[in-house]
Design a protein around this motif. Sequence first.
Motif, PDB file in Angstrom:
ATOM      1  N   PRO A 328      15.268 -56.161 106.037  1.00 52.34           N
ATOM      2  CA  PRO A 328      14.453 -54.950 106.241  1.00 52.34           C
ATOM      3  C   PRO A 328      13.152 -55.052 105.467  1.00 52.34           C
ATOM      4  CG  PRO A 328      16.255 -54.520 104.708  1.00 52.34           C
ATOM      5  CD  PRO A 328      16.499 -55.879 105.272  1.00 52.34           C
ATOM      6  N   PRO A 329      12.156 -54.228 105.805  1.00 51.59           N
ATOM      7  CA  PRO A 329      10.839 -54.314 105.152  1.00 51.59           C
ATOM      8  C   PRO A 329      10.894 -54.241 103.634  1.00 51.59           C
ATOM      9  CG  PRO A 329      10.688 -52.946 107.099  1.00 51.59           C
ATOM     10  CD  PRO A 329      12.146 -53.262 106.933  1.00 51.59           C
ATOM     11  N   ARG A 330      11.854 -53.520 103.055  1.00 52.08           N
ATOM     12  CA  ARG A 330      11.904 -53.412 101.596  1.00 52.08           C
ATOM     13  C   ARG A 330      12.214 -54.748 100.935  1.00 52.08           C
ATOM     14  NH1 ARG A 330      16.619 -50.817 103.329  1.00 52.08           N
ATOM     15  NH2 ARG A 330      18.562 -51.889 102.754  1.00 52.08           N
ATOM     16  N   ASP A 331      12.697 -55.707 101.723  1.00 49.81           N
ATOM     17  CA  ASP A 331      13.014 -57.031 101.186  1.00 49.81           C
ATOM     18  C   ASP A 331      11.948 -58.072 101.521  1.00 49.81           C
ATOM     19  OD1 ASP A 331      15.402 -56.079 100.145  1.00 49.81           O
ATOM     20  OD2 ASP A 331      16.529 -56.529 101.979  1.00 49.81           O
ATOM     21  N   TRP A 332      10.917 -57.689 102.262  1.00 42.52           N
ATOM     22  CA  TRP A 332       9.873 -58.649 102.601  1.00 42.52           C
ATOM     23  C   TRP A 332       9.147 -59.096 101.329  1.00 42.52           C
ATOM     24  CZ3 TRP A 332       7.101 -56.075 107.409  1.00 42.52           C
ATOM     25  CH2 TRP A 332       8.027 -56.007 108.466  1.00 42.52           C
ATOM     26  N   GLN A 333       8.782 -60.355 101.293  1.00 43.44           N
ATOM     27  CA  GLN A 333       8.078 -60.908 100.131  1.00 43.44           C
ATOM     28  C   GLN A 333       6.709 -61.429 100.555  1.00 43.44           C
ATOM     29  OE1 GLN A 333       9.846 -61.212  96.870  1.00 43.44           O
ATOM     30  NE2 GLN A 333       7.698 -61.185  96.301  1.00 43.44           N
ATOM     31  N   ALA A 334       5.670 -60.943  99.889  1.00 44.77           N
ATOM     32  CA  ALA A 334       4.300 -61.356 100.210  1.00 44.77           C
ATOM     33  C   ALA A 334       3.826 -62.396  99.202  1.00 44.77           C
ATOM     34  CB  ALA A 334       3.362 -60.158 100.209  1.00 44.77           C
ATOM     35  N   TYR A 335       2.906 -63.252  99.648  1.00 46.71           N
ATOM     36  CA  TYR A 335       2.360 -64.321  98.803  1.00 46.71           C
ATOM     37  C   TYR A 335       0.838 -64.341  98.959  1.00 46.71           C
ATOM     38  CZ  TYR A 335       7.159 -66.011  98.491  1.00 46.71           C
ATOM     39  OH  TYR A 335       8.511 -66.109  98.248  1.00 46.71           O
ATOM     40  N   VAL A 336       0.127 -64.272  97.843  1.00 47.19           N
ATOM     41  CA  VAL A 336      -1.329 -64.408  97.858  1.00 47.19           C
ATOM     42  C   VAL A 336      -1.640 -65.893  97.713  1.00 47.19           C
ATOM     43  CG1 VAL A 336      -3.506 -63.702  96.822  1.00 47.19           C
ATOM     44  CG2 VAL A 336      -1.553 -62.128  96.809  1.00 47.19           C
ATOM     45  N   VAL A 406      -0.589 -50.695  97.239  1.00 43.88           N
ATOM     46  CA  VAL A 406      -0.472 -52.147  97.052  1.00 43.88           C
ATOM     47  C   VAL A 406       0.000 -52.449  95.634  1.00 43.88           C
ATOM     48  CG1 VAL A 406      -1.777 -54.312  96.975  1.00 43.88           C
ATOM     49  CG2 VAL A 406      -2.214 -52.652  98.795  1.00 43.88           C
ATOM     50  N   ALA A 407      -0.502 -51.685  94.652  1.00 39.70           N
ATOM     51  CA  ALA A 407      -0.028 -51.864  93.275  1.00 39.70           C
ATOM     52  C   ALA A 407       1.473 -51.586  93.185  1.00 39.70           C
ATOM     53  CB  ALA A 407      -0.806 -50.950  92.334  1.00 39.70           C
ATOM     54  N   ALA A 408       1.964 -50.634  93.978  1.00 44.60           N
ATOM     55  CA  ALA A 408       3.392 -50.332  93.976  1.00 44.60           C
ATOM     56  C   ALA A 408       4.212 -51.534  94.448  1.00 44.60           C
ATOM     57  CB  ALA A 408       3.668 -49.110  94.855  1.00 44.60           C
ATOM     58  N   LEU A 409       3.673 -52.299  95.391  1.00 44.42           N
ATOM     59  CA  LEU A 409       4.371 -53.506  95.847  1.00 44.42           C
ATOM     60  C   LEU A 409       4.552 -54.495  94.696  1.00 44.42           C
ATOM     61  CD1 LEU A 409       2.573 -54.166  99.265  1.00 44.42           C
ATOM     62  CD2 LEU A 409       4.783 -53.053  98.894  1.00 44.42           C
ATOM     63  N   TYR A 410       3.533 -54.611  93.845  1.00 43.12           N
ATOM     64  CA  TYR A 410       3.636 -55.500  92.692  1.00 43.12           C
ATOM     65  C   TYR A 410       4.691 -54.986  91.711  1.00 43.12           C
ATOM     66  CZ  TYR A 410      -0.497 -58.275  93.935  1.00 43.12           C
ATOM     67  OH  TYR A 410      -1.383 -59.129  94.559  1.00 43.12           O
ATOM     68  N   GLU A 411       4.724 -53.684  91.490  1.00 43.38           N
ATOM     69  CA  GLU A 411       5.718 -53.112  90.579  1.00 43.38           C
ATOM     70  C   GLU A 411       7.130 -53.395  91.070  1.00 43.38           C
ATOM     71  OE1 GLU A 411       5.003 -48.992  90.047  1.00 43.38           O
ATOM     72  OE2 GLU A 411       3.031 -49.259  89.100  1.00 43.38           O
ATOM     73  N   GLN A 412       7.311 -53.445  92.381  1.00 40.90           N
ATOM     74  CA  GLN A 412       8.620 -53.719  92.972  1.00 40.90           C
ATOM     75  C   GLN A 412       8.937 -55.218  93.016  1.00 40.90           C
ATOM     76  OE1 GLN A 412       8.153 -51.897  96.806  1.00 40.90           O
ATOM     77  NE2 GLN A 412       7.895 -49.840  95.943  1.00 40.90           N
ATOM     78  N   GLY A 413       8.002 -56.057  92.539  1.00 38.00           N
ATOM     79  CA  GLY A 413       8.226 -57.502  92.546  1.00 38.00           C
ATOM     80  C   GLY A 413       8.145 -58.119  93.920  1.00 38.00           C
ATOM     81  N   ARG A 414       7.395 -57.503  94.829  1.00 34.81           N
ATOM     82  CA  ARG A 414       7.360 -57.962  96.212  1.00 34.81           C
ATOM     83  C   ARG A 414       6.114 -58.772  96.551  1.00 34.81           C
ATOM     84  NH1 ARG A 414       8.249 -52.799  99.779  1.00 34.81           N
ATOM     85  NH2 ARG A 414       8.139 -54.402 101.425  1.00 34.81           N
ATOM     86  N   VAL A 415       5.295 -59.109  95.547  1.00 34.30           N
ATOM     87  CA  VAL A 415       4.113 -59.924  95.775  1.00 34.30           C
ATOM     88  C   VAL A 415       4.095 -61.058  94.760  1.00 34.30           C
ATOM     89  CG1 VAL A 415       1.606 -59.962  96.016  1.00 34.30           C
ATOM     90  CG2 VAL A 415       2.862 -57.858  96.545  1.00 34.30           C
ATOM     91  N   ARG A 416       3.822 -62.268  95.239  1.00 32.03           N
ATOM     92  CA  ARG A 416       3.737 -63.444  94.380  1.00 32.03           C
ATOM     93  C   ARG A 416       2.330 -64.036  94.472  1.00 32.03           C
ATOM     94  NH1 ARG A 416       7.768 -61.896  91.593  1.00 32.03           N
ATOM     95  NH2 ARG A 416       9.852 -62.243  92.452  1.00 32.03           N
ATOM     96  N   HIS A 417       1.912 -64.711  93.391  1.00 35.98           N
ATOM     97  CA  HIS A 417       0.596 -65.351  93.334  1.00 35.98           C
ATOM     98  C   HIS A 417       0.742 -66.845  93.109  1.00 35.98           C
ATOM     99  CE1 HIS A 417      -2.396 -61.875  92.313  1.00 35.98           C
ATOM    100  NE2 HIS A 417      -1.540 -61.529  93.243  1.00 35.98           N
ATOM    101  N   VAL A 418      -0.067 -67.623  93.803  1.00 33.71           N
ATOM    102  CA  VAL A 418      -0.184 -69.040  93.473  1.00 33.71           C
ATOM    103  C   VAL A 418      -1.143 -69.164  92.284  1.00 33.71           C
ATOM    104  CG1 VAL A 418       0.223 -69.718  95.857  1.00 33.71           C
ATOM    105  CG2 VAL A 418      -2.129 -69.435  95.044  1.00 33.71           C
ATOM    106  N   ALA A 419      -1.219 -70.355  91.694  1.00 37.63           N
ATOM    107  CA  ALA A 419      -2.160 -70.579  90.596  1.00 37.63           C
ATOM    108  C   ALA A 419      -3.589 -70.627  91.130  1.00 37.63           C
ATOM    109  CB  ALA A 419      -1.821 -71.888  89.882  1.00 37.63           C
TER     110      ALA A 419
END
Length: 471
Positions: A328-336, A406-419
């Motif tokens: 479900p969408p709450r489990d989707w993981q985004a990557y920058v 969008v900041a809330a997505l980061y708080e939920q741990g749903r966004v990752r960053h590459v170096a």
Amino acid sequence: MSNNKTGIRDKQTAAQPSTLSRLDLKSGAGWLASAPAAIQEAFLSEIGEGGLRALPFLFEFWAHPHQLPPEGPWRSWVILGGRGAGKTRAGSEWVRSKVEGARPLDPGACRRLALVGETYDQARDVMIFGDSGILACSPPDRTPVWKAGERRLIWPNGAEAQVFSAHDPEALRGPQFDAAWVDELAKWRRAGECWDMLQFALRLGEHPQVCVTTTPRNVTTLRELLERESTVVTHAATEANRAYLAESFLQEVRDRYAGTQLARQELDGILVTEVEGAFWSAAEFERARVSQIPELDRIVVALDPSVSAGKGSDACGLVVAGVRMQGPPRDWQAYVLADRTVQGVGPLGWAEAAVAAFHEFRADRLVAEVNQGGQLVEEVVRQVDPLVPFKAVHASRGKAARAEPVAALYEQGRVRHVAGLSALEEQMCQMTPQGFQGQGSPDRVDALVWALHELVIEAGATFLRPQVRCV
């Protein structure tokens, strides 16, 4: 002070050794102020006419400890200080120490210097003509001549200093120097570019050095400079120089800003790595960092076009992000995935950069804000690639309001960053509910927000929207 008088650097001949030998020049004013009246009178009478005329220009005697360069083979000396802490005076006096010899016409350690301010006007008005600028600090027989048309200072002994603006890094291509004074590095909009160009120009003499005077701000160029082994740092709060500041000023700013991060930065001269109330923090990015990217279901390139081009124009935010849509969408993981922001280019330039990023990452869509450019944005993109899937988005709310979910997505741990996203992360750490607290416009953050809205927020809402069946 005429040529036949005692030279400023000939300290030991300015007075009889009986009194002067007991004086530590690096803490002289403090020692003398606390000495008995008899010793004060003896000192002033023994140094003679030449000494009395030279003493006001003997900076080692009057300086605070943070205004004197540390010992050792450093490359960069950074003076971090609060407002009015005496940074400009320290920079001016350091320039004097590099260009002046024992006598007015004697050569000093350096012959060719660069003076770099945020703009030409600020460099002239603060570094040269300011109350603590070079001209105000120089004794009469060593005062340089200002050549306005050449933006150059020329000393009686032939040493020269050329003025540069941080808005024009390319002007530092070609010239070469054996020393430089850089003022307010932390507020330069193109700090990274200008600093890099200056390093290539510092190539004369046995050991080129640069003095940096700045109130600290949480910017990448300053942080990286402070981390180098070849950098030395001195630091002082505004109160260190309170004898030369209005007491009402100190009382007012302390009463109003005491306990805030602004006071730590602007008055205490401390590098504050966090902006009070910011949506994001550096620690959050460290937790979000990844070294490997899984197979992604969807990738977009988000574009925040700039409406102007050329030197000093806003950047064109250009960010690439993707999402893994498992469950479900709450489990989707985004990557920058990348920050390809460009600056100083026209519409064709940012359109080409956006299309190039689209093909490099095999993206599914190019998303662009069109509030200012309107139909022109899509038309320019289609000139570069007529077949690129394009989506125009319109900003109906302010930047902070758009950034909050969008900041809330980061708080939920749903966004990752590459170096390699330090410039983007720096802007993100300065975005607050009250707006952007950094310099210029948060173009990179705007592009990031559009990308994650498209990938997660809008797509998730569509996924959850009830499907209507037609019978």
